[in-house]
Design a protein around this motif. Structure first.
Motif, PDB file in Angstrom:
ATOM      1  N   VAL A 292       0.837  -1.202   0.000  1.00 31.87           N
ATOM      2  CA  VAL A 292       0.000   0.000   0.000  1.00 31.87           C
ATOM      3  C   VAL A 292       0.872   1.252   0.000  1.00 31.87           C
ATOM      4  O   VAL A 292       0.649   2.180  -0.779  1.00 31.87           O
ATOM      5  CB  VAL A 292      -0.964   0.007   1.210  1.00 31.87           C
ATOM      6  N   LEU A 293       1.881   1.286   0.870  1.00 25.39           N
ATOM      7  CA  LEU A 293       2.744   2.463   0.946  1.00 25.39           C
ATOM      8  C   LEU A 293       3.586   2.652  -0.316  1.00 25.39           C
ATOM      9  O   LEU A 293       4.045   3.754  -0.591  1.00 25.39           O
ATOM     10  CB  LEU A 293       3.646   2.386   2.178  1.00 25.39           C
TER      11      LEU A 293
ATOM     12  N   TYR B 153       5.743  -2.368  16.499  1.00 24.39           N
ATOM     13  CA  TYR B 153       5.708  -2.358  15.040  1.00 24.39           C
ATOM     14  C   TYR B 153       5.612  -0.912  14.593  1.00 24.39           C
ATOM     15  O   TYR B 153       4.566  -0.285  14.741  1.00 24.39           O
ATOM     16  CB  TYR B 153       4.503  -3.158  14.519  1.00 24.39           C
ATOM     17  N   GLU B 154       6.711  -0.395  14.114  1.00 25.04           N
ATOM     18  CA  GLU B 154       6.735   1.001  13.709  1.00 25.04           C
ATOM     19  C   GLU B 154       6.936   1.089  12.204  1.00 25.04           C
ATOM     20  O   GLU B 154       7.857   0.489  11.654  1.00 25.04           O
ATOM     21  CB  GLU B 154       7.827   1.750  14.461  1.00 25.04           C
ATOM     22  N   VAL B 155       6.047   1.804  11.558  1.00 28.65           N
ATOM     23  CA  VAL B 155       6.087   1.978  10.118  1.00 28.65           C
ATOM     24  C   VAL B 155       6.607   3.378   9.833  1.00 28.65           C
ATOM     25  O   VAL B 155       6.061   4.363  10.322  1.00 28.65           O
ATOM     26  CB  VAL B 155       4.686   1.813   9.492  1.00 28.65           C
ATOM     27  N   LYS B 156       7.682   3.444   9.058  1.00 28.15           N
ATOM     28  CA  LYS B 156       8.244   4.738   8.681  1.00 28.15           C
ATOM     29  C   LYS B 156       8.302   4.800   7.171  1.00 28.15           C
ATOM     30  O   LYS B 156       8.691   3.837   6.514  1.00 28.15           O
ATOM     31  CB  LYS B 156       9.624   4.919   9.279  1.00 28.15           C
ATOM     32  N   ASN B 157       7.906   5.914   6.640  1.00 29.67           N
ATOM     33  CA  ASN B 157       7.897   6.092   5.197  1.00 29.67           C
ATOM     34  C   ASN B 157       8.762   7.291   4.850  1.00 29.67           C
ATOM     35  O   ASN B 157       8.626   8.350   5.450  1.00 29.67           O
ATOM     36  CB  ASN B 157       6.455   6.307   4.712  1.00 29.67           C
TER      37      ASN B 157
ATOM     38  N   GLU C 178       1.224   5.949  10.375  1.00 28.21           N
ATOM     39  CA  GLU C 178       0.873   6.249  11.770  1.00 28.21           C
ATOM     40  C   GLU C 178      -0.258   5.355  12.267  1.00 28.21           C
ATOM     41  O   GLU C 178      -0.258   4.916  13.419  1.00 28.21           O
ATOM     42  CB  GLU C 178       0.497   7.714  11.914  1.00 28.21           C
ATOM     43  N   THR C 179      -1.217   5.065  11.401  1.00 30.53           N
ATOM     44  CA  THR C 179      -2.356   4.228  11.784  1.00 30.53           C
ATOM     45  C   THR C 179      -1.922   2.819  12.157  1.00 30.53           C
ATOM     46  O   THR C 179      -2.408   2.244  13.131  1.00 30.53           O
ATOM     47  CB  THR C 179      -3.382   4.161  10.634  1.00 30.53           C
ATOM     48  N   PHE C 180      -0.979   2.274  11.402  1.00 28.72           N
ATOM     49  CA  PHE C 180      -0.561   0.892  11.633  1.00 28.72           C
ATOM     50  C   PHE C 180       0.595   0.741  12.611  1.00 28.72           C
ATOM     51  O   PHE C 180       0.937  -0.376  12.990  1.00 28.72           O
ATOM     52  CB  PHE C 180      -0.219   0.213  10.303  1.00 28.72           C
ATOM     53  N   SER C 181       1.197   1.828  13.037  1.00 28.87           N
ATOM     54  CA  SER C 181       2.316   1.751  13.976  1.00 28.87           C
ATOM     55  C   SER C 181       1.843   1.442  15.384  1.00 28.87           C
ATOM     56  O   SER C 181       0.815   1.944  15.831  1.00 28.87           O
ATOM     57  CB  SER C 181       3.096   3.074  13.987  1.00 28.87           C
ATOM     58  N   VAL C 182       2.602   0.589  16.063  1.00 25.01           N
ATOM     59  CA  VAL C 182       2.370   0.273  17.465  1.00 25.01           C
ATOM     60  C   VAL C 182       3.704   0.553  18.159  1.00 25.01           C
ATOM     61  O   VAL C 182       4.692  -0.149  17.928  1.00 25.01           O
ATOM     62  CB  VAL C 182       1.959  -1.204  17.665  1.00 25.01           C
TER      63      VAL C 182
END
Length: 61
Positions: free
Chosen positions: A25-26, A49-53, A41-45
């Protein structure tokens, strides 16, 4: 009845699959940087679990 190890294995498989889908998706080019950041930000915990783009923009003259 599922064993604990079976449930852990299924959870790990789910985690891998959801991570793969988030990356897909990203990676879509039709999303704005802001949209990608909101999705991340929505999927980061925090601390789990940290999502960085990141985006790179090149300007040519």
């Amino acid at each position: 009845m599922k064993t604990v190890s079976t449930r852990i294995e299924q959870a790990a498989e789910f985690s891998w699959r959801i991570d793969e889908r988030i990356r897909e998706v990203l990676g879509q080019e039709d999303l704005t940087v802001r949209q990608k950041q909101e999705i991340a930000e929505t999927f980061s915990v925090t601390n789990i679990y940290e999502v960085k783009n990141t985006e790179t923009v090149a300007v040519e003259k």
